[in-house]
Motif scaffolding. Sequence first.
Motif, mmCIF file in Angstrom:
data_model
loop_
_atom_site.group_PDB
_atom_site.id
_atom_site.type_symbol
_atom_site.label_atom_id
_atom_site.label_comp_id
_atom_site.label_asym_id
_atom_site.label_seq_id
_atom_site.Cartn_x
_atom_site.Cartn_y
_atom_site.Cartn_z
ATOM 1 N N SER A 54 -6.691 -8.455 15.882
ATOM 2 C CA SER A 54 -7.050 -9.020 14.344
ATOM 3 C C SER A 54 -7.562 -7.750 13.519
ATOM 4 C CB SER A 54 -8.078 -10.086 14.153
ATOM 5 O OG SER A 54 -9.354 -9.994 15.152
ATOM 6 N N LEU A 55 -8.825 -7.283 13.751
ATOM 7 C CA LEU A 55 -9.147 -6.245 13.253
ATOM 8 C C LEU A 55 -8.443 -4.782 13.587
ATOM 9 C CD1 LEU A 55 -11.503 -4.754 11.525
ATOM 10 C CD2 LEU A 55 -13.016 -4.429 13.301
ATOM 11 N N GLY A 56 -8.140 -4.614 14.789
ATOM 12 C CA GLY A 56 -7.558 -3.371 15.432
ATOM 13 C C GLY A 56 -6.056 -3.325 14.638
ATOM 14 N N PHE A 57 -5.394 -4.425 14.488
ATOM 15 C CA PHE A 57 -4.143 -4.552 13.949
ATOM 16 C C PHE A 57 -4.231 -4.026 12.431
ATOM 17 C CE2 PHE A 57 -1.840 -7.049 10.963
ATOM 18 C CZ PHE A 57 -0.550 -6.364 11.061
ATOM 19 N N THR A 58 -5.210 -4.415 11.713
ATOM 20 C CA THR A 58 -5.524 -4.433 10.324
ATOM 21 C C THR A 58 -5.432 -2.881 9.898
ATOM 22 O OG1 THR A 58 -6.221 -6.543 10.215
ATOM 23 C CG2 THR A 58 -6.419 -5.335 8.285
ATOM 24 N N LEU A 59 -6.501 -2.274 10.719
ATOM 25 C CA LEU A 59 -6.611 -0.934 10.616
ATOM 26 C C LEU A 59 -5.513 -0.115 11.111
ATOM 27 C CD1 LEU A 59 -10.058 -0.705 12.498
ATOM 28 C CD2 LEU A 59 -9.810 -0.707 10.051
ATOM 29 N N GLY A 60 -4.684 -0.457 12.274
ATOM 30 C CA GLY A 60 -3.735 0.341 12.398
ATOM 31 C C GLY A 60 -2.578 0.121 11.539
ATOM 32 N N GLU A 61 -2.298 -1.058 10.934
ATOM 33 C CA GLU A 61 -1.354 -1.222 10.003
ATOM 34 C C GLU A 61 -1.679 -0.392 8.664
ATOM 35 O OE1 GLU A 61 0.835 -4.834 7.725
ATOM 36 O OE2 GLU A 61 -1.459 -5.025 7.805
ATOM 37 N N HIS A 62 -2.888 -0.038 8.187
ATOM 38 C CA HIS A 62 -3.206 0.557 7.048
ATOM 39 C C HIS A 62 -2.717 2.061 7.359
ATOM 40 C CE1 HIS A 62 -5.335 2.058 3.438
ATOM 41 N NE2 HIS A 62 -5.664 3.213 4.306
ATOM 42 N N LEU A 63 -3.015 2.539 8.347
ATOM 43 C CA LEU A 63 -2.853 3.653 8.623
ATOM 44 C C LEU A 63 -1.398 4.213 8.992
ATOM 45 C CD1 LEU A 63 -5.246 5.102 11.861
ATOM 46 C CD2 LEU A 63 -5.092 6.083 9.637
ATOM 47 N N THR A 64 -0.524 3.172 9.566
ATOM 48 C CA THR A 64 1.068 3.584 9.649
ATOM 49 C C THR A 64 1.665 3.236 8.522
ATOM 50 O OG1 THR A 64 1.034 1.251 10.603
ATOM 51 C CG2 THR A 64 1.217 3.184 11.945
ATOM 52 N N THR A 65 1.109 2.432 7.474
ATOM 53 C CA THR A 65 1.551 2.155 5.942
ATOM 54 C C THR A 65 1.631 3.412 5.257
ATOM 55 O OG1 THR A 65 1.269 0.001 6.244
ATOM 56 C CG2 THR A 65 1.776 0.647 3.976
ATOM 57 N N PHE A 66 0.203 3.912 5.433
ATOM 58 C CA PHE A 66 -0.033 5.199 4.583
ATOM 59 C C PHE A 66 1.052 6.343 4.887
ATOM 60 C CE2 PHE A 66 -2.368 9.124 3.816
ATOM 61 C CZ PHE A 66 -2.432 8.805 2.489
ATOM 62 N N LEU A 67 1.018 6.329 6.172
ATOM 63 C CA LEU A 67 2.026 7.530 6.850
ATOM 64 C C LEU A 67 3.450 7.224 6.382
ATOM 65 C CD1 LEU A 67 0.702 7.967 10.406
ATOM 66 C CD2 LEU A 67 0.191 9.641 8.363
ATOM 67 N N LEU A 68 3.790 5.995 6.245
ATOM 68 C CA LEU A 68 5.295 5.663 5.838
ATOM 69 C C LEU A 68 5.465 6.216 4.585
ATOM 70 C CD1 LEU A 68 7.944 3.896 6.244
ATOM 71 C CD2 LEU A 68 6.615 1.934 5.616
ATOM 72 N N PHE A 69 4.520 5.517 3.674
ATOM 73 C CA PHE A 69 4.678 5.928 2.202
ATOM 74 C C PHE A 69 4.581 7.508 1.923
ATOM 75 C CE2 PHE A 69 4.304 1.273 1.997
ATOM 76 C CZ PHE A 69 5.543 1.065 1.295
ATOM 77 N N SER A 70 3.567 8.151 2.802
ATOM 78 C CA SER A 70 3.543 9.378 2.253
ATOM 79 C C SER A 70 4.569 10.492 2.834
ATOM 80 C CB SER A 70 1.957 9.986 2.619
ATOM 81 O OG SER A 70 1.902 9.756 3.986
ATOM 82 N N SER A 71 5.044 9.889 4.134
ATOM 83 C CA SER A 71 5.877 11.161 4.924
ATOM 84 C C SER A 71 7.402 10.795 5.003
ATOM 85 C CB SER A 71 5.083 11.714 5.854
ATOM 86 O OG SER A 71 3.981 12.039 5.490
ATOM 87 N N PHE A 72 7.475 9.371 5.688
ATOM 88 C CA PHE A 72 8.791 9.097 6.604
ATOM 89 C C PHE A 72 9.700 8.118 5.956
ATOM 90 C CE2 PHE A 72 6.231 11.508 9.193
ATOM 91 C CZ PHE A 72 5.186 10.911 9.740
ATOM 92 N N GLU A 73 10.485 8.749 4.855
ATOM 93 C CA GLU A 73 11.667 8.032 4.433
ATOM 94 C C GLU A 73 12.679 7.728 5.686
ATOM 95 O OE1 GLU A 73 10.291 10.626 3.146
ATOM 96 O OE2 GLU A 73 9.641 10.105 1.397
ATOM 97 N N LYS A 74 12.796 8.642 6.413
ATOM 98 C CA LYS A 74 13.726 8.546 7.603
ATOM 99 C C LYS A 74 13.459 7.572 8.419
ATOM 100 C CE LYS A 74 15.806 11.203 11.392
ATOM 101 N NZ LYS A 74 15.698 12.610 12.206
ATOM 102 N N MET A 75 12.037 6.801 8.590
ATOM 103 C CA MET A 75 11.676 5.909 9.588
ATOM 104 C C MET A 75 12.275 4.786 8.870
ATOM 105 S SD MET A 75 8.148 4.321 10.104
ATOM 106 C CE MET A 75 7.599 2.692 10.544
ATOM 107 N N ASP A 76 12.326 4.535 7.503
ATOM 108 C CA ASP A 76 12.923 3.396 6.711
ATOM 109 C C ASP A 76 14.394 3.067 7.201
ATOM 110 O OD1 ASP A 76 12.410 1.039 4.994
ATOM 111 O OD2 ASP A 76 13.825 2.476 3.684
#
Length: 648
Positions: free
Chosen positions: A504-526
């Motif tokens: 629960s908590l771990g996922f929520t924190l991890g989701e925030h980190l990876t979402t931030f990375l996605l929108f800041s750097s990784f159009e290719k991942m999409d």
Amino acid sequence: MGLLKSSFRCSISLSSVELPIYLLLLSFSLTFGNEQKVIRNSETDYSHAELVKSYMNSSVAPCDDFYEYACGNFENIRPDRYSRRENLGKPGYVLDDIAKELLHRMDLAESLNVSRELRVAQRFYNACLEADLHPFPAADSHYLNIIRSIGGFPAVDGAAWNASNFSWFNMSAHLTNYGARGIYSEVLPNNGRSEVSFEVNYLGFDAPVQLDNMKKQNKNKSWAYKRNEQRMRRYLRSFNLTEAKIAEVIDGVFVFWREALEEEYAIRYGVPFDVTNYFEIIWNQSEKRGSFNSDLQIRDRVCIRHPEAVANYLAMQLLYTFDSSLKDIKNQRDYCTTKMRTSMWPLFKKLHLAENFDKEKRSEVLNIVQEVRKSLQTLVEEVTWLDSEARKKALFQVSATEFHFGTPADSSLTDQLVREILRLEVVDDSYAVTNMNLLRLQVDIQRFRIRHPREDVNNTKPWKAIFGFDKNITNDNAIVEIDAGLLEPPYYHRSWPHSLKFGSLGFTLGEHLTTFLLFSSFEKMDLIYKDCQWKTFSKHLGPKVFQQLYLYTDSGGLRSAFEAYRSRRMQTLEDPEQKMPGLDLLPDQLFFLGFAQTVCYDLRAANWSRQPKYKLLSDLSNSEDFLQAFNCPVGSGMRPTNQTCQVW
């Protein structure tokens, strides 16, 4: 209803419906020592296990539809509450019960030098409990006097209302002082100095109206049309208007709405709109300190053509804001608690922090943060689709992001906000006046940062992140503020096994980190993920469901949280067969159940679509860890093919 007894810490006057939840929350309030390797015979564990089970639909196999398995019975839980819990991840109910407990803690308030503020909260709470709120007294003279002072109510005032003196823009500005939704609303800066902007509000009360809703009004009335019609009819009947007059007023409002929507579909002109009066009404000065939306010009043309309908609409919008909207008198206690907590959140956040955030809790949550961070760093290092420059940037972002929780950065500003509560005047013989005073106070607290820019000149953190009393996670300059509600069930409790905490908590924190990375750097991942999803799932799920699934490209939060949990389990040498009492699930399975139940939602709620379900199904259908944990066969609902799409 009886007055609050400040010497009692907990009320024991509970209905048979409230008792199970009360016992659960009471067990949550117990103080626990260090985690045991194997959790045994804990009353809290059993209580939470029963609550978790109550949300589940055990008749559905987890490999067929894990959302229905984990959340299928959620919408049947506590339907008697003031406003249904639309999403299990919204901790409003838990925070309300915490606030109700803290309301009796004068000893704690005195130790923090906020006893005067707590007495104000108690006075409001008692006044709210004793008020006649059902049915809503729309015709209360105090409400009508306010409406007349800011623009009038032609449906009620008749010939006494003067259209030549009416300004829709000014009346809408006055509505914002009470937090009401007028023709437009102000958008306060998140972390700027003093600029505000404006946005055009949606039209309607209980449900926003669309142009196609209005076109159907003479044939097959839409759900949104009917809901809004019923709301207006209820208010207008309070003033003893004839049915013919009521129908005339409602038709006038609908004509205004339809023309406004039609104009907005036309070409928008970027004509500057004069918002000087807004700053005079709200900020007592004519200096323009913000930007304005050109859509206001479009609304202006329509509002000028229909002044009487607009005045009636805005008058009823203000009544809508004052209205408790109670469906039954039994919901009044819940309403009063929510009203008190959300209006006086600086006080209850201060009390909550002092009571609940001890060193042990802080230490464990920070350990979870570090485990998830390390896990994500490992994933970033291992993925093959990143080039060296992007990998370097990602690793820096993950390591540089700071997690703050519990304590605001500026305690002096917090104390100033708490002291604002002393301005609330509770009028003993008029809840209507008290209600209006509370709404003004709530808006003033929201505007505090702009009203006192010099006192906050060095604080650039997002306003809601610093002072919210919910579960907000916001990111500003690589600083993540974790709010109080995220450290309560269904996200976290100290007594839970690690599997549930990381799910629960771990996922929520991890989701925030990876979402931030996605929108800041990784159009290719999409692009990689969507291409894989299309090839793998489109023909099995059908185009409609797939269209929902492929919108979500971030499964890194789930993967990083699971790897962090697996690392923690190896470090602590936990029993691999450890279970939570009352739940026949292995630790890995409990992890995914905890993850799923943070997004349970109520399909009956008007503002919820099925997207949370599709996101959950997308994440889990592509998780080899989940598929192995539940041994899902190829061809099952959760594993339509033998291939998964994992970018992390």
